[in-house]
Design a protein around this motif. Sequence first.
Motif, PDB file in Angstrom:
ATOM      1  N   ARG A 168     -47.093   0.472  -5.373  1.00  0.00           N
ATOM      2  CA  ARG A 168     -46.608   1.337  -4.296  1.00  0.00           C
ATOM      3  C   ARG A 168     -47.717   1.673  -3.308  1.00  0.00           C
ATOM      4  NH1 ARG A 168     -43.783   3.407  -8.650  1.00  0.00           N
ATOM      5  NH2 ARG A 168     -45.335   5.038  -9.016  1.00  0.00           N
ATOM      6  N   ARG A 169     -48.899   1.952  -3.815  1.00  0.00           N
ATOM      7  CA  ARG A 169     -50.007   2.308  -2.917  1.00  0.00           C
ATOM      8  C   ARG A 169     -50.415   1.140  -2.028  1.00  0.00           C
ATOM      9  NH1 ARG A 169     -51.376   5.192  -7.572  1.00  0.00           N
ATOM     10  NH2 ARG A 169     -52.704   3.503  -8.350  1.00  0.00           N
ATOM     11  N   SER A 170     -50.265  -0.066  -2.545  1.00  0.00           N
ATOM     12  CA  SER A 170     -50.623  -1.250  -1.758  1.00  0.00           C
ATOM     13  C   SER A 170     -49.431  -1.838  -1.012  1.00  0.00           C
ATOM     14  CB  SER A 170     -51.231  -2.320  -2.678  1.00  0.00           C
ATOM     15  OG  SER A 170     -50.278  -2.756  -3.644  1.00  0.00           O
ATOM     16  N   GLU A 171     -48.266  -1.185  -1.175  1.00  0.00           N
ATOM     17  CA  GLU A 171     -47.024  -1.638  -0.542  1.00  0.00           C
ATOM     18  C   GLU A 171     -46.683  -3.079  -0.928  1.00  0.00           C
ATOM     19  OE1 GLU A 171     -47.405  -0.884   3.655  1.00  0.00           O
ATOM     20  OE2 GLU A 171     -47.197   1.284   3.381  1.00  0.00           O
ATOM     21  N   ALA A 172     -46.964  -3.418  -2.197  1.00  0.00           N
ATOM     22  CA  ALA A 172     -46.650  -4.758  -2.704  1.00  0.00           C
ATOM     23  C   ALA A 172     -45.144  -4.874  -2.943  1.00  0.00           C
ATOM     24  CB  ALA A 172     -47.401  -5.019  -4.001  1.00  0.00           C
ATOM     25  N   VAL A 224     -46.600 -10.383  -7.837  1.00  0.00           N
ATOM     26  CA  VAL A 224     -46.118 -10.813  -6.524  1.00  0.00           C
ATOM     27  C   VAL A 224     -46.111 -12.342  -6.447  1.00  0.00           C
ATOM     28  CG1 VAL A 224     -46.603 -10.805  -4.056  1.00  0.00           C
ATOM     29  CG2 VAL A 224     -46.825  -8.686  -5.377  1.00  0.00           C
ATOM     30  N   GLU A 225     -47.154 -12.963  -6.970  1.00  0.00           N
ATOM     31  CA  GLU A 225     -47.258 -14.428  -6.971  1.00  0.00           C
ATOM     32  C   GLU A 225     -46.097 -15.073  -7.718  1.00  0.00           C
ATOM     33  OE1 GLU A 225     -50.277 -17.867  -8.772  1.00  0.00           O
ATOM     34  OE2 GLU A 225     -50.912 -15.765  -8.711  1.00  0.00           O
ATOM     35  N   SER A 226     -45.594 -14.393  -8.748  1.00  0.00           N
ATOM     36  CA  SER A 226     -44.498 -14.953  -9.544  1.00  0.00           C
ATOM     37  C   SER A 226     -43.201 -15.072  -8.751  1.00  0.00           C
ATOM     38  CB  SER A 226     -44.254 -14.086 -10.779  1.00  0.00           C
ATOM     39  OG  SER A 226     -43.574 -12.876 -10.431  1.00  0.00           O
ATOM     40  N   GLY A 227     -43.074 -14.303  -7.683  1.00  0.00           N
ATOM     41  CA  GLY A 227     -41.847 -14.290  -6.906  1.00  0.00           C
ATOM     42  C   GLY A 227     -40.771 -13.394  -7.472  1.00  0.00           C
ATOM     43  N   ALA A 228     -41.109 -12.599  -8.486  1.00  0.00           N
ATOM     44  CA  ALA A 228     -40.123 -11.713  -9.107  1.00  0.00           C
ATOM     45  C   ALA A 228     -39.833 -10.501  -8.229  1.00  0.00           C
ATOM     46  CB  ALA A 228     -40.639 -11.249 -10.469  1.00  0.00           C
ATOM     47  N   GLU A 229     -38.633  -9.973  -8.383  1.00  0.00           N
ATOM     48  CA  GLU A 229     -38.287  -8.697  -7.756  1.00  0.00           C
ATOM     49  C   GLU A 229     -38.747  -7.540  -8.621  1.00  0.00           C
ATOM     50  OE1 GLU A 229     -34.027  -8.627  -6.526  1.00  0.00           O
ATOM     51  OE2 GLU A 229     -34.074 -10.639  -7.384  1.00  0.00           O
ATOM     52  N   TYR A 230     -38.661  -7.741  -9.953  1.00  0.00           N
ATOM     53  CA  TYR A 230     -39.011  -6.692 -10.913  1.00  0.00           C
ATOM     54  C   TYR A 230     -40.019  -7.231 -11.919  1.00  0.00           C
ATOM     55  CZ  TYR A 230     -34.984  -3.845  -9.483  1.00  0.00           C
ATOM     56  OH  TYR A 230     -34.091  -3.084  -8.773  1.00  0.00           O
ATOM     57  N   LEU A 231     -41.010  -6.399 -12.248  1.00  0.00           N
ATOM     58  CA  LEU A 231     -41.894  -6.670 -13.371  1.00  0.00           C
ATOM     59  C   LEU A 231     -41.402  -5.809 -14.531  1.00  0.00           C
ATOM     60  CD1 LEU A 231     -44.453  -8.172 -14.324  1.00  0.00           C
ATOM     61  CD2 LEU A 231     -45.717  -6.081 -13.827  1.00  0.00           C
ATOM     62  N   ILE A 232     -41.116  -6.453 -15.649  1.00  0.00           N
ATOM     63  CA  ILE A 232     -40.512  -5.792 -16.811  1.00  0.00           C
ATOM     64  C   ILE A 232     -41.535  -5.723 -17.934  1.00  0.00           C
ATOM     65  CG2 ILE A 232     -38.590  -5.856 -18.444  1.00  0.00           C
ATOM     66  CD1 ILE A 232     -37.793  -5.602 -15.451  1.00  0.00           C
ATOM     67  N   ALA A 233     -41.549  -4.630 -18.682  1.00  0.00           N
ATOM     68  CA  ALA A 233     -42.425  -4.499 -19.843  1.00  0.00           C
ATOM     69  C   ALA A 233     -41.779  -3.544 -20.842  1.00  0.00           C
ATOM     70  CB  ALA A 233     -43.810  -4.002 -19.431  1.00  0.00           C
ATOM     71  N   ALA A 234     -42.396  -3.452 -22.014  1.00  0.00           N
ATOM     72  CA  ALA A 234     -41.882  -2.586 -23.079  1.00  0.00           C
ATOM     73  C   ALA A 234     -42.641  -1.274 -23.176  1.00  0.00           C
ATOM     74  CB  ALA A 234     -41.948  -3.325 -24.429  1.00  0.00           C
ATOM     75  N   ASP A 235     -43.510  -0.990 -22.197  1.00  0.00           N
ATOM     76  CA  ASP A 235     -44.298   0.248 -22.203  1.00  0.00           C
ATOM     77  C   ASP A 235     -44.305   0.867 -20.820  1.00  0.00           C
ATOM     78  OD1 ASP A 235     -45.857   0.932 -24.782  1.00  0.00           O
ATOM     79  OD2 ASP A 235     -46.083  -1.249 -24.639  1.00  0.00           O
ATOM     80  N   ASN A 236     -43.766   2.067 -20.704  1.00  0.00           N
ATOM     81  CA  ASN A 236     -43.755   2.733 -19.400  1.00  0.00           C
ATOM     82  C   ASN A 236     -45.126   3.216 -18.971  1.00  0.00           C
ATOM     83  OD1 ASN A 236     -41.231   2.640 -18.097  1.00  0.00           O
ATOM     84  ND2 ASN A 236     -40.366   4.109 -19.549  1.00  0.00           N
ATOM     85  N   SER A 237     -46.038   3.409 -19.902  1.00  0.00           N
ATOM     86  CA  SER A 237     -47.388   3.814 -19.500  1.00  0.00           C
ATOM     87  C   SER A 237     -48.036   2.710 -18.670  1.00  0.00           C
ATOM     88  CB  SER A 237     -48.237   4.129 -20.737  1.00  0.00           C
ATOM     89  OG  SER A 237     -48.195   3.054 -21.667  1.00  0.00           O
ATOM     90  N   CYS A 238     -47.906   1.469 -19.116  1.00  0.00           N
ATOM     91  CA  CYS A 238     -48.445   0.340 -18.352  1.00  0.00           C
ATOM     92  C   CYS A 238     -47.680   0.166 -17.047  1.00  0.00           C
ATOM     93  CB  CYS A 238     -48.366  -0.937 -19.178  1.00  0.00           C
ATOM     94  SG  CYS A 238     -49.317  -0.861 -20.708  1.00  0.00           S
ATOM     95  N   LEU A 239     -46.364   0.307 -17.095  1.00  0.00           N
ATOM     96  CA  LEU A 239     -45.565   0.166 -15.879  1.00  0.00           C
ATOM     97  C   LEU A 239     -45.879   1.259 -14.873  1.00  0.00           C
ATOM     98  CD1 LEU A 239     -42.112  -0.815 -17.442  1.00  0.00           C
ATOM     99  CD2 LEU A 239     -43.670  -2.296 -16.147  1.00  0.00           C
ATOM    100  N   MET A 240     -46.213   2.447 -15.341  1.00  0.00           N
ATOM    101  CA  MET A 240     -46.601   3.538 -14.451  1.00  0.00           C
ATOM    102  C   MET A 240     -47.869   3.165 -13.689  1.00  0.00           C
ATOM    103  SD  MET A 240     -47.351   7.516 -15.462  1.00  0.00           S
ATOM    104  CE  MET A 240     -48.620   7.052 -16.665  1.00  0.00           C
ATOM    105  N   HIS A 241     -48.812   2.582 -14.400  1.00  0.00           N
ATOM    106  CA  HIS A 241     -50.071   2.157 -13.782  1.00  0.00           C
ATOM    107  C   HIS A 241     -49.839   1.019 -12.788  1.00  0.00           C
ATOM    108  CE1 HIS A 241     -54.324   1.252 -13.411  1.00  0.00           C
ATOM    109  NE2 HIS A 241     -54.137   0.029 -13.884  1.00  0.00           N
ATOM    110  N   ILE A 242     -49.091   0.022 -13.203  1.00  0.00           N
ATOM    111  CA  ILE A 242     -48.827  -1.129 -12.334  1.00  0.00           C
ATOM    112  C   ILE A 242     -47.976  -0.708 -11.140  1.00  0.00           C
ATOM    113  CG2 ILE A 242     -47.777  -3.414 -12.211  1.00  0.00           C
ATOM    114  CD1 ILE A 242     -48.307  -3.604 -15.291  1.00  0.00           C
ATOM    115  N   GLY A 243     -46.939   0.083 -11.416  1.00  0.00           N
ATOM    116  CA  GLY A 243     -46.052   0.511 -10.344  1.00  0.00           C
ATOM    117  C   GLY A 243     -46.746   1.376  -9.317  1.00  0.00           C
ATOM    118  N   GLY A 244     -47.626   2.260  -9.778  1.00  0.00           N
ATOM    119  CA  GLY A 244     -48.379   3.092  -8.842  1.00  0.00           C
ATOM    120  C   GLY A 244     -49.296   2.257  -7.971  1.00  0.00           C
ATOM    121  N   THR A 245     -49.926   1.269  -8.585  1.00  0.00           N
ATOM    122  CA  THR A 245     -50.786   0.366  -7.827  1.00  0.00           C
ATOM    123  C   THR A 245     -49.978  -0.401  -6.787  1.00  0.00           C
ATOM    124  OG1 THR A 245     -52.262   0.106  -9.730  1.00  0.00           O
ATOM    125  CG2 THR A 245     -52.388  -1.577  -8.029  1.00  0.00           C
TER     126      THR A 245
END
Length: 240
Positions: free
Chosen positions: A213-217, A190-211
Amino acid sequence: MPKIALFVTCVNDVAFPSTGIAAVRVLERLGVEVDFPEAQTCCGQMQYNTGYPAEAKPLAEKFAGDFRGYDAVVVPSGSCGAFVRDVHPRLLGADDPPPVYELTEYLVDVLGAQDVGAYFPHRVAYHPTCHSSRLLKLGDRPTRLLRRVAGLELVELPGAQECCGFGGTFSVKNPDVSAAMGADKVAHAVESGAEYLIAADNSCLMHIGGTARRSEAPIKTLHLAEVLASTADSPYGASA
């Protein structure tokens, strides 16, 4: 013409099938014919990393059989790609396994591509996941590709080298620590100002994305392959 196979991985097959489709689209756009061995299953990483190498070995043997005869195997996952390349030879003692490439390795190192004809008019930050950075040593391959995507603005991610806290079964065994690390990663995104956080592993993105969504970030997550597959007439090609 080389025989290339896609190893889609369990997480992608079950939860993020669009990532595998995106990887094939990018490769085919660059003239690569991609096969998909339908018998493929898990590579055994979860079992091995949890302390069950004997249970992981049959899965490694199956992987070797499923992908025998191919000139290369392409994986849209730094985690699974690193496991197959680093651990499978130790489990199997294979003499001549097919070379395994994470997607960006194959695009940059084998095809010599950086501009893959993508269009993604959004501001993004890139999270270098632990396995892709520390075992595969992808370095700047992903960001070199992202910088050549038309319309894309790449911004710096604070604390980029810090783990997101997923770590496979680490997140199950140490949920409080995992959740705190995930919250830190979301805060940096969020601090970066990005709309999307991109990575090469969906397992990590699943964890980050779930976090997130729950915090409405105000941050969304997306696999790198889907950015590289995006064009002006795709859903992500529309401006935010």
